[in-house]
Design an enzyme around this catalytic site. Structure first.
Site, short mmCIF file in Angstrom:
data_model
loop_
_atom_site.label_atom_id
_atom_site.label_comp_id
_atom_site.label_asym_id
_atom_site.label_seq_id
_atom_site.Cartn_x
_atom_site.Cartn_y
_atom_site.Cartn_z
N ALA B 119 0.88 -1.19 0.00
CA ALA B 119 0.00 0.00 0.00
C ALA B 119 0.91 1.23 0.00
O ALA B 119 1.14 1.84 1.03
CB ALA B 119 -0.91 -0.02 1.21
N ALA B 121 1.22 4.34 -1.79
CA ALA B 121 1.03 5.79 -2.01
C ALA B 121 1.04 6.54 -0.68
O ALA B 121 0.57 5.99 0.33
CB ALA B 121 -0.29 6.03 -2.72
N PRO B 122 1.57 7.75 -0.66
CA PRO B 122 2.11 8.54 -1.78
C PRO B 122 3.57 8.27 -2.11
O PRO B 122 4.12 8.95 -2.96
CB PRO B 122 1.93 9.98 -1.28
CG PRO B 122 2.11 9.87 0.20
CD PRO B 122 1.52 8.54 0.59
N SER B 124 6.36 7.82 0.23
CA SER B 124 7.46 8.23 1.11
C SER B 124 8.31 7.03 1.51
O SER B 124 9.54 7.09 1.46
CB SER B 124 6.92 8.96 2.34
OG SER B 124 5.83 8.28 2.89
N ASP B 170 -5.67 -4.16 -6.26
CA ASP B 170 -6.10 -4.46 -4.90
C ASP B 170 -5.00 -5.32 -4.27
O ASP B 170 -4.64 -6.37 -4.83
CB ASP B 170 -7.44 -5.22 -4.97
CG ASP B 170 -8.02 -5.47 -3.59
OD1 ASP B 170 -7.24 -5.73 -2.65
OD2 ASP B 170 -9.25 -5.42 -3.45
N CYS B 242 -0.58 4.00 11.28
CA CYS B 242 -0.40 5.23 12.06
C CYS B 242 -1.60 5.39 12.99
O CYS B 242 -2.18 6.46 13.09
CB CYS B 242 -0.19 6.44 11.16
SG CYS B 242 -1.55 6.78 10.04
#
Lengths: 147, 317
Positions: B119, B121-122, B124, B170, B242
């Site tokens: 997963a 994106a974006p 970093s 997905d 997070c």
């Protein structure tokens, strides 16, 4: 949908010949392969990245064919620029103007055509030089907001 | 410091987080109400870090090194918009919150390895790992959200990551497309209820609900199992979020432990953290979950994060 393919040996040779002719760049950095994507766009990728299938996009866009010649992206200038002989150095005072997309008046002992643009150790993409004028080819997505 | 406006914190959130954090709850709220410290990650593949630091300091920046990542810096003083400088546009640094640099450090990918970022994106963590791998080997960076995919693509380009291939699938179908046990290392920084993001945007607190946590936990478990299937035997995986809700963290890792996964203690130099929960809601959990990391905002003055380092045993499924 896959819109890229690894360049054939013949396509690599042609690309290298253009780099040499238009920028004085001889050869690609070792360990990377050339990928062709979309309309006459060239990318560099590791062999492993260029072998992943299916992938929408691989590696980094380095150059595209245009009516002005082969135009290097910012990354193309950073990866290939140190090997180039057709280079124009812009002074620090013009750095932000260049990165904002402005054309510059410059003095260079070069014939007309594409050039790598540099400011000290920073490679800033490419431009097209002709009779004292450096046309800005930094893509809009990479420009600074207008000053 | 700004106080969290009335009405943002739901009573159900307060009850749960008081139970979860105990005496640390008030400090958690105090730090959550403060804007996060700004941070950047220098791209050592494009620029000599010392040279860039001198250049930025010459322009009035003041930088303080982040202990757990050698090229990470807090921006103590700098321009208002860190993303509107020449150096940023040239890909010499990436604006990235300090806690978000932890998962790649915990995973520690090596040059030449194959890594899946499920997963991404974006981008970093993808671009950080690409630099840690010295632009060698392969990172499959995937994100199913087309709007976020565009940001991922731009960031991978700007940071010059030649070892990255992008897909927009997905995450749950990746083993079927790319094959089981294909990657040396896997990162799943899962979509989550993002309580840690509340320091940037209180919307995360407004959106929080137990129902949403449970819905996300189901998705996270499916993604984690898929990510684990991509991993070679003997390979390492990081699962991170997070947020601090146990259903989105320890319980997801528990589903991997049931499949034979081994939980390891990540090595992240200079980071203060709490051990993962081994008991929640009156239920005893696997003791190895104590090796996972819960990073509270007050521990290092960062966003909240949860990080688990997982190994697939040789011969594991």
């Amino acid at each position: 949908m896959r819109v890229w393919r690894r360049a054939s040996e013949e396509e690599v040779e042609r690309f290298l010949a253009r780099l040499e002719r238009e920028y004085g760049i001889s050869g690609l950095p070792e360990g990377w392969v050339l990928v062709i994507s979309g309309r006459r766009r060239f990318r560099l990728a590791t062999p492993e990245a260029a072998s992943l299938d299916p992938a929408r996009q691989v590696g980094v866009y380095i150059a595209k064919e245009t009516p002005f010649g082969l135009i290097l992206s910012v990354e193309g200038s950073q990866m290939l620029g140190p090997l180039a002989s057709r280079v124009i150095e812009v002074p620090e005072r013009d750095l932000e103007r260049w990165m904002a997309g402005e054309d510059l008046e410059v003095r260079a002992d070069l014939g007309p055509g594409p050039v790598v643009v540099r400011c000290g150790s920073l490679y800033l993409g490419s431009g097209v030089y002709s009779r004292g004028r450096l046309r800005n080819m930094v893509p809009s997505a990479r420009r600074l907001p207008l000053l | 410091m700004e106080a969290i406006p009335p009405g943002i914190l739901k009573p159900s959130f307060e009850r749960r987080y008081r139970e979860l954090l105990g005496p640390d709850y008030e400090d958690f709220l105090r730090f959550t109400s403060m804007k996060p410290r700004r941070a950047v990650r220098i791209n050592p593949m494009k620029v000599d870090p010392d040279r860039l630091i001198s250049r930025l300091e010459g322009r009035g920046w003041r930088l303080e090194r982040i202990p757990w990542y050698e090229h990470g810096y807090w921006v103590v003083e700098g321009p208002e918009k860190l993303g509107s400088t020449v150096e940023h546009q040239l890909g010499l640094y990436y604006v990235q919150e300090a806690a978000s640099m932890i998962p790649p450090v915990a995973l520690s990918p090596e040059p030449g390895e194959s890594v899946a970022d499920v997963a991404a994106a974006p981008g970093s963590k993808t671009t950080q790992m690409s630099e840690m791998m010295r632009w060698r080997g392969l990172i499959l960076a995937n994100d199913p959200d087309l709007a976020r995919f565009s940001a991922l693509s731009s960031n991978v380009q700007r940071m010059g990551c030649v070892n990255v291939s992008l897909t927009s699938l997905d995450g749950r179908v990746l083993p079927r497309i790319f094959g089981e046990e294909r990657f040396d290392r896997v990162l799943l920084d899962a979509p989550c209820s993002s309580v840690g993001e509340a320091r940037r945007d209180w919307g995360a607190l407004k959106r929080w609900s137990l129902r949403r946590v449970r819905r996300l936990a189901r998705l996270q478990e499916e993604l984690a199992i898929s990510a684990y299937r991509l991993l070679k035997p003997g390979g390492l995986m990081v699962y991170s979020t997070c947020t601090l809700d146990p259903e989105e963290n320890e319980f997801v890792v528990l589903s991997l432990i049931r499949r034979g996964a081994e939980v390891l203690r990540p090595r992240v130099e200079g980071l203060l953290f709490r051990p993962g929960l081994t008991r929640w809601a009156g239920r005893e959990l696997d003791p190895s979950l104590a090796r996972t990391m819960r990073v509270l905002p007050q521990d290092n003055d960062t966003m909240a994060f949860f990080v688990a380092l997982i190994r697939k045993p040789e011969g594991g499924s």
